[in-house]
Structures are given as C-alpha cells and as structure tokens.
Design a protein around this motif. Sequence first.
Motif, PDB file in Angstrom:
ATOM      1  N   PRO A  40      60.447  51.935  35.096  1.00  0.00           N
ATOM      2  CA  PRO A  40      59.716  53.190  35.230  1.00  0.00           C
ATOM      3  C   PRO A  40      58.223  52.969  34.960  1.00  0.00           C
ATOM      4  O   PRO A  40      57.852  52.251  34.031  1.00  0.00           O
ATOM      5  CB  PRO A  40      60.327  54.084  34.141  1.00  0.00           C
ATOM      6  CG  PRO A  40      61.683  53.502  33.891  1.00  0.00           C
ATOM      7  CD  PRO A  40      61.528  52.014  34.115  1.00  0.00           C
ATOM      8  N   GLY A  41      57.387  53.550  35.792  1.00  0.00           N
ATOM      9  CA  GLY A  41      55.947  53.479  35.597  1.00  0.00           C
ATOM     10  C   GLY A  41      55.274  52.284  36.225  1.00  0.00           C
ATOM     11  O   GLY A  41      54.044  52.209  36.242  1.00  0.00           O
ATOM     12  N   TYR A  42      56.034  51.325  36.750  1.00  0.00           N
ATOM     13  CA  TYR A  42      55.440  50.155  37.398  1.00  0.00           C
ATOM     14  C   TYR A  42      54.807  50.572  38.726  1.00  0.00           C
ATOM     15  O   TYR A  42      55.426  51.271  39.516  1.00  0.00           O
ATOM     16  CB  TYR A  42      56.512  49.096  37.650  1.00  0.00           C
ATOM     17  CG  TYR A  42      56.023  47.881  38.391  1.00  0.00           C
ATOM     18  CD1 TYR A  42      55.412  46.835  37.710  1.00  0.00           C
ATOM     19  CD2 TYR A  42      56.193  47.763  39.768  1.00  0.00           C
ATOM     20  CE1 TYR A  42      54.972  45.707  38.390  1.00  0.00           C
ATOM     21  CE2 TYR A  42      55.758  46.638  40.443  1.00  0.00           C
ATOM     22  CZ  TYR A  42      55.154  45.617  39.754  1.00  0.00           C
ATOM     23  OH  TYR A  42      54.725  44.504  40.428  1.00  0.00           O
ATOM     24  N   LEU A  43      53.574  50.146  38.965  1.00  0.00           N
ATOM     25  CA  LEU A  43      52.850  50.533  40.174  1.00  0.00           C
ATOM     26  C   LEU A  43      52.581  49.372  41.126  1.00  0.00           C
ATOM     27  O   LEU A  43      52.283  49.595  42.294  1.00  0.00           O
ATOM     28  CB  LEU A  43      51.512  51.183  39.785  1.00  0.00           C
ATOM     29  CG  LEU A  43      51.613  52.433  38.913  1.00  0.00           C
ATOM     30  CD1 LEU A  43      50.223  52.871  38.471  1.00  0.00           C
ATOM     31  CD2 LEU A  43      52.340  53.545  39.639  1.00  0.00           C
ATOM     32  N   GLY A  44      52.638  48.128  40.638  1.00  0.00           N
ATOM     33  CA  GLY A  44      52.361  46.977  41.492  1.00  0.00           C
ATOM     34  C   GLY A  44      51.754  45.849  40.688  1.00  0.00           C
ATOM     35  O   GLY A  44      51.553  45.965  39.481  1.00  0.00           O
ATOM     36  N   ALA A  45      51.448  44.753  41.392  1.00  0.00           N
ATOM     37  CA  ALA A  45      50.855  43.591  40.720  1.00  0.00           C
ATOM     38  C   ALA A  45      50.127  42.724  41.733  1.00  0.00           C
ATOM     39  O   ALA A  45      50.447  42.729  42.924  1.00  0.00           O
ATOM     40  CB  ALA A  45      51.927  42.773  40.013  1.00  0.00           C
ATOM     41  N   ASP A  46      49.151  41.978  41.236  1.00  0.00           N
ATOM     42  CA  ASP A  46      48.426  40.961  41.988  1.00  0.00           C
ATOM     43  C   ASP A  46      48.440  39.699  41.138  1.00  0.00           C
ATOM     44  O   ASP A  46      48.317  39.778  39.910  1.00  0.00           O
ATOM     45  CB  ASP A  46      46.975  41.390  42.236  1.00  0.00           C
ATOM     46  CG  ASP A  46      46.869  42.637  43.084  1.00  0.00           C
ATOM     47  OD1 ASP A  46      47.510  42.680  44.152  1.00  0.00           O
ATOM     48  OD2 ASP A  46      46.140  43.562  42.696  1.00  0.00           O
ATOM     49  N   SER A  47      48.582  38.537  41.794  1.00  0.00           N
ATOM     50  CA  SER A  47      48.686  37.305  41.028  1.00  0.00           C
ATOM     51  C   SER A  47      48.089  36.134  41.805  1.00  0.00           C
ATOM     52  O   SER A  47      48.171  36.096  43.035  1.00  0.00           O
ATOM     53  CB  SER A  47      50.163  37.018  40.726  1.00  0.00           C
ATOM     54  OG  SER A  47      50.293  35.968  39.808  1.00  0.00           O
ATOM     55  N   ALA A  48      47.501  35.190  41.063  1.00  0.00           N
ATOM     56  CA  ALA A  48      46.961  33.961  41.659  1.00  0.00           C
ATOM     57  C   ALA A  48      47.039  32.844  40.625  1.00  0.00           C
ATOM     58  O   ALA A  48      46.938  33.094  39.419  1.00  0.00           O
ATOM     59  CB  ALA A  48      45.519  34.164  42.085  1.00  0.00           C
ATOM     60  N   ARG A  49      47.236  31.616  41.103  1.00  0.00           N
ATOM     61  CA  ARG A  49      47.240  30.451  40.226  1.00  0.00           C
ATOM     62  C   ARG A  49      46.562  29.312  40.966  1.00  0.00           C
ATOM     63  O   ARG A  49      46.830  29.094  42.139  1.00  0.00           O
ATOM     64  CB  ARG A  49      48.657  30.049  39.827  1.00  0.00           C
ATOM     65  CG  ARG A  49      48.675  28.923  38.797  1.00  0.00           C
ATOM     66  CD  ARG A  49      50.039  28.715  38.168  1.00  0.00           C
ATOM     67  NE  ARG A  49      50.550  29.858  37.462  1.00  0.00           N
ATOM     68  CZ  ARG A  49      50.185  30.237  36.231  1.00  0.00           C
ATOM     69  NH1 ARG A  49      49.274  29.565  35.572  1.00  0.00           N
ATOM     70  NH2 ARG A  49      50.738  31.292  35.666  1.00  0.00           N
ATOM     71  N   ASP A  50      45.681  28.572  40.265  1.00  0.00           N
ATOM     72  CA  ASP A  50      44.996  27.464  40.932  1.00  0.00           C
ATOM     73  C   ASP A  50      45.769  26.160  40.755  1.00  0.00           C
ATOM     74  O   ASP A  50      46.804  26.111  40.075  1.00  0.00           O
ATOM     75  CB  ASP A  50      43.540  27.351  40.468  1.00  0.00           C
ATOM     76  CG  ASP A  50      43.359  26.811  39.062  1.00  0.00           C
ATOM     77  OD1 ASP A  50      44.333  26.314  38.435  1.00  0.00           O
ATOM     78  OD2 ASP A  50      42.219  26.866  38.563  1.00  0.00           O
ATOM     79  N   ALA A  51      45.280  25.108  41.386  1.00  0.00           N
ATOM     80  CA  ALA A  51      45.961  23.811  41.375  1.00  0.00           C
ATOM     81  C   ALA A  51      46.032  23.196  39.984  1.00  0.00           C
ATOM     82  O   ALA A  51      46.893  22.351  39.718  1.00  0.00           O
ATOM     83  CB  ALA A  51      45.256  22.852  42.337  1.00  0.00           C
ATOM     84  N   ASP A  52      45.151  23.605  39.079  1.00  0.00           N
ATOM     85  CA  ASP A  52      45.161  23.079  37.712  1.00  0.00           C
ATOM     86  C   ASP A  52      46.038  23.892  36.771  1.00  0.00           C
ATOM     87  O   ASP A  52      46.088  23.613  35.573  1.00  0.00           O
ATOM     88  CB  ASP A  52      43.728  23.029  37.163  1.00  0.00           C
ATOM     89  CG  ASP A  52      42.870  22.040  37.934  1.00  0.00           C
ATOM     90  OD1 ASP A  52      43.393  20.988  38.360  1.00  0.00           O
ATOM     91  OD2 ASP A  52      41.668  22.330  38.121  1.00  0.00           O
ATOM     92  N   GLY A  53      46.716  24.923  37.298  1.00  0.00           N
ATOM     93  CA  GLY A  53      47.646  25.698  36.482  1.00  0.00           C
ATOM     94  C   GLY A  53      47.073  26.933  35.827  1.00  0.00           C
ATOM     95  O   GLY A  53      47.780  27.621  35.091  1.00  0.00           O
ATOM     96  N   LEU A  54      45.807  27.257  36.083  1.00  0.00           N
ATOM     97  CA  LEU A  54      45.238  28.479  35.535  1.00  0.00           C
ATOM     98  C   LEU A  54      45.677  29.650  36.405  1.00  0.00           C
ATOM     99  O   LEU A  54      45.493  29.634  37.626  1.00  0.00           O
ATOM    100  CB  LEU A  54      43.709  28.417  35.506  1.00  0.00           C
ATOM    101  CG  LEU A  54      43.020  29.690  35.002  1.00  0.00           C
ATOM    102  CD1 LEU A  54      43.329  29.907  33.521  1.00  0.00           C
ATOM    103  CD2 LEU A  54      41.533  29.623  35.241  1.00  0.00           C
ATOM    104  N   GLY A  55      46.279  30.655  35.799  1.00  0.00           N
ATOM    105  CA  GLY A  55      46.778  31.793  36.554  1.00  0.00           C
ATOM    106  C   GLY A  55      46.307  33.111  35.988  1.00  0.00           C
ATOM    107  O   GLY A  55      46.042  33.229  34.782  1.00  0.00           O
ATOM    108  N   ILE A  56      46.195  34.093  36.859  1.00  0.00           N
ATOM    109  CA  ILE A  56      45.881  35.461  36.453  1.00  0.00           C
ATOM    110  C   ILE A  56      46.845  36.373  37.197  1.00  0.00           C
ATOM    111  O   ILE A  56      46.933  36.334  38.425  1.00  0.00           O
ATOM    112  CB  ILE A  56      44.431  35.852  36.786  1.00  0.00           C
ATOM    113  CG1 ILE A  56      43.449  34.927  36.062  1.00  0.00           C
ATOM    114  CG2 ILE A  56      44.173  37.316  36.415  1.00  0.00           C
ATOM    115  CD1 ILE A  56      42.002  35.130  36.455  1.00  0.00           C
TER     116      ILE A  56
END
Length: 123
Positions: A40-56
């Motif tokens: 309940p309340g979830y609206l969506g998500a965006d995600s990215a991760r680079d080749a060195d393993g840093l993700g947002i």
Amino acid sequence: MSALPPPPYYAVIFTSQRTAVDSGYADTADRMVALAAAQPGYLGADSARDADGLGITVSYWRSEEDIAAWRRHAEHRVARDTGRSDWYQHYTLRVARVERAYAWQRADGLQDPAALTSNEERA
C-alpha cells in the motif's frame, strides 16, 4: 522513469556500494521490486547502478506511514540483513518529501518544463 502523481509524495533515496559477493543478489533485488510494488502506498521506483557497483534507487511512496510499513515487512528485513552481511560495502538512505516535480522529453521542444504561465516565481 516512473509516472508519478502530482506532489506531495515521498522519495526514499537508497545509495549503495556493492561488494563482489553475488550469492542471490539479483534474484533478491527483483523480488524486492515486485514485493514493494504490491505494498500500500507504493508509487514507483527508478534505479541505476554503474560498472563499479555504485547504485542509486529512488522509490516513491504516498506517506511516511507507508514507508515505515515497508521497512517492517519481514522479507524486506531479511534482504536488508543480507545486504549488510554480504552485498554492500556501505549504503545511505534518505527520505525526502517531494514538493514539486516536472518532466521533459525531446518531443516537448526546448521550452523549460518548469516555466509558469503566470508571473509567479519558482523557488
């Protein structure tokens, strides 16, 4: 990009640095996306991760109560614990209230999407 309702809503910003350990990370990440989407309340998500393993990953929620309920979800707790023990060197989590949002795409032309039709000033 996630199609979102008009603000206000909340963004949970999860920035992480992966370890070299995989041991089911991709499957668990996919499961968490599907599980969060059913909350309940979830609206969506965006995600990215680079080749060195840093993700947002930024997930969007209707309320702080919905975010807290997701945090308490049993499967999410297990994934978080495994992340700390195996998958992440470190992570940072931030919760922000989205007060204003706009989007632009090439088909829109060069006009600034934040431009107002009145004389109001944007903060």
